[in-house]
Design an enzyme around this catalytic site. Structure first.
Site, PDB file in Angstrom:
ATOM      1  N   SER A  89       0.790  -1.235   0.000  1.00  0.00           N
ATOM      2  CA  SER A  89       0.000   0.000   0.000  1.00  0.00           C
ATOM      3  C   SER A  89       0.819   1.280   0.000  1.00  0.00           C
ATOM      4  O   SER A  89       0.244   2.368  -0.075  1.00  0.00           O
ATOM      5  CB  SER A  89      -0.948   0.010   1.207  1.00  0.00           C
ATOM      6  OG  SER A  89      -2.021  -0.876   0.992  1.00  0.00           O
ATOM      7  N   LYS A  92      -0.022   3.718  -2.632  1.00  0.00           N
ATOM      8  CA  LYS A  92      -1.027   4.777  -2.509  1.00  0.00           C
ATOM      9  C   LYS A  92      -0.411   6.169  -2.394  1.00  0.00           C
ATOM     10  O   LYS A  92      -1.116   7.169  -2.574  1.00  0.00           O
ATOM     11  CB  LYS A  92      -1.924   4.498  -1.301  1.00  0.00           C
ATOM     12  CG  LYS A  92      -2.770   3.226  -1.433  1.00  0.00           C
ATOM     13  CD  LYS A  92      -3.682   3.057  -0.231  1.00  0.00           C
ATOM     14  CE  LYS A  92      -4.583   1.833  -0.352  1.00  0.00           C
ATOM     15  NZ  LYS A  92      -3.889   0.574  -0.040  1.00  0.00           N
ATOM     16  N   SER A 149      -5.794   2.931   5.035  1.00  0.00           N
ATOM     17  CA  SER A 149      -5.195   2.310   3.850  1.00  0.00           C
ATOM     18  C   SER A 149      -6.240   1.553   3.036  1.00  0.00           C
ATOM     19  O   SER A 149      -5.999   0.439   2.556  1.00  0.00           O
ATOM     20  CB  SER A 149      -4.051   1.371   4.257  1.00  0.00           C
ATOM     21  OG  SER A 149      -3.267   1.021   3.134  1.00  0.00           O
TER      22      SER A 149
END
Length: 410
Positions: A89, A92, A149
């Site tokens: 993640s 992101k 997240s």
């Protein structure tokens, strides 16, 4: 009679001056250095940054790591920095960057509604359980991405910004190339394990530094510890536990998948020193946070942000030959307020200004006209540009006659 004599004198002076200007320009004389060594030596090339600390000097239970100073981008520690691997993640961060750019361009605002597609609804992993047709504001989606997240929120935002996730991924990869992330290839907007979705510790540090310098407001989101959505029905708790454990922590993003292991890009600030600690491929959450803590402790114990040394000479303007302006103001905005140095090294820092005695017209606003060289002892550490803060166009015969006429009339 006196006016005719004055006009004659002015005309003669003007012709002589224009001839001298043309002759001087034809000689092609270079700029002469002020505050530089005798002989007008050329400015030295930009120095190479000192090497990072070797990987053996710290004990980190992870596959790769980088410690970077945010202001200069200098790498202070590295372990397998260019080894390509999944980053989960942390992906992101790029999704956030493109979203902030869209807001900066005026295409979106924090209040823009974000629709939820069937595609976003079907994202696995960490999520806020979005339903197709449900709407949240962009601000709410950003909080879900940064705090929890949420993969579904990340994909919904990607579809809003790019039109579709595949189109958005193309933008992600284009931005990665623009930033010099040579070992990065994105396949999705949220970081789920996908073949070929890879990056490196160095590239993650570069990306993290860029978004922090360009959009420091991202820390408003990544620094949130707890929050809620749906009128308190959905609780958000930050996955970055260092927010409650480490003095000076400010963000940035965690990531965990079976392929990537446990990862983090952690940012922290103490006494004006801003550090970015990237940890990839740790076997557990505890190892991830321990490694990030070790990196940050190393940086804060060995380095400091020293004040930029004052210049002994600080002219506010520079003469321009061949322009009706006569001079241009100088722009020193490229000089930082602080510079990175090893602990105790501030006393050895000094700054030297190199400027020409005058410039030849035309001069354009933003044109580099000089340098400030930062030395540590006798070693050149870094150079910063000095720019012209205004235009100084070349004088023309039309302009010259106008000036002459004004002098006669006055």
């Amino acid at each position: 009679m006196e006016r005719r004599m004055l006009a004659g004198v002015c005309a003669a002076a003007l012709c002589f001056w224009l001839f001298a200007l043309a002759f001087g320009s034809a000689q092609g004389k270079g700029l002469r250095a002020m505050l530089a060594p005798e002989g007008g030596a050329e400015l030295p090339e930009r120095p190479v940054q000192a090497a990072a600390a070797p990987a053996e000097s710290l004990s980190l239970n992870c596959r790769a790591a980088v410690l970077m100073e945010q202001g200069s981008g200098r790498v202070l520690y590295e372990k397998a920095p260019d080894q390509e691997m999944p980053i989960a993640s942390i992906t992101k961060v790029m999704t956030l960057l493109l979203t902030f750019e869209a807001m900066e361009a005026g295409r979106l605002t924090p209040d823009t509604p974000v629709p939820v597609s069937e595609h976003a609804y079907r994202m696995g992993g960490s999520q806020i359980w979005l339903e197709p047709g449900e709407h949240f504001t962009l601000d709410e989606m950003l909080r879900a991405i940064c705090v929890s997240s949420a993969n579904d929120a990340a994909v919904a935002v990607a579809e809003l910004v790019g039109g579709s996730e595949p189109a958005f991924v193309e933008q992600m990869n284009a931005k990665a190339r623009e930033l010099g992330m040579e070992h990065t290839n994105f396949k999705n907007a949220c970081g789920l394990d996908t073949e070929g979705h890879l990056s490196t510790a160095r590239d993650v540090a570069v990306l993290s530094r860029y978004i922090l310098n360009r959009f420091p407001g991202v820390l408003h989101y990544t620094g949130i510890w707890t929050d809620s959505l749906r009128n308190g029905q959905t609780q958000l708790v930050n996955t970055n536990k260092l927010l409650r454990r480490y003095n000076g922590i400010t963000g940035l993003k965690t990531g965990t998948t079976s392929g990537a292991g446990v990862c983090i890009s952690a940012t922290a600030t103490r006494d004006g020193l801003n550090l970015i600690a990237v940890v990839l491929g740790a076997p557990s959450s505890a190892d991830r946070f321990n490694a990030a803590t070790t990196l940050l402790d190393y940086g804060f114990s060995h380095y400091e942000a020293a004040s930029m040394p004052a210049l002994t000479e600080h002219p506010l303007a520079l003469a321009v030959k061949g322009s009706p302006e006569g001079s241009v103001p100088l722009d020193y905005s490229a000089l930082p307020e602080t510079v990175l140095t090893e602990k105790g090294g501030a006393a050895a820092l000094r700054a030297e200004l190199t400027l020409p005695e005058e410039l030849d017209a035309p001069v354009e606003k933003g044109q580099e006209v000089g340098k400030v060289s930062l030395y540590e002892g006798d070693t050149l550490r870094e150079e910063f540009s000095v720019f012209a803060a205004a235009d100084a166009p070349r004088i023309t015969f039309s302009t010259a006659w106008q000036l002459l006429w004004q002098s006669l009339v006055c």
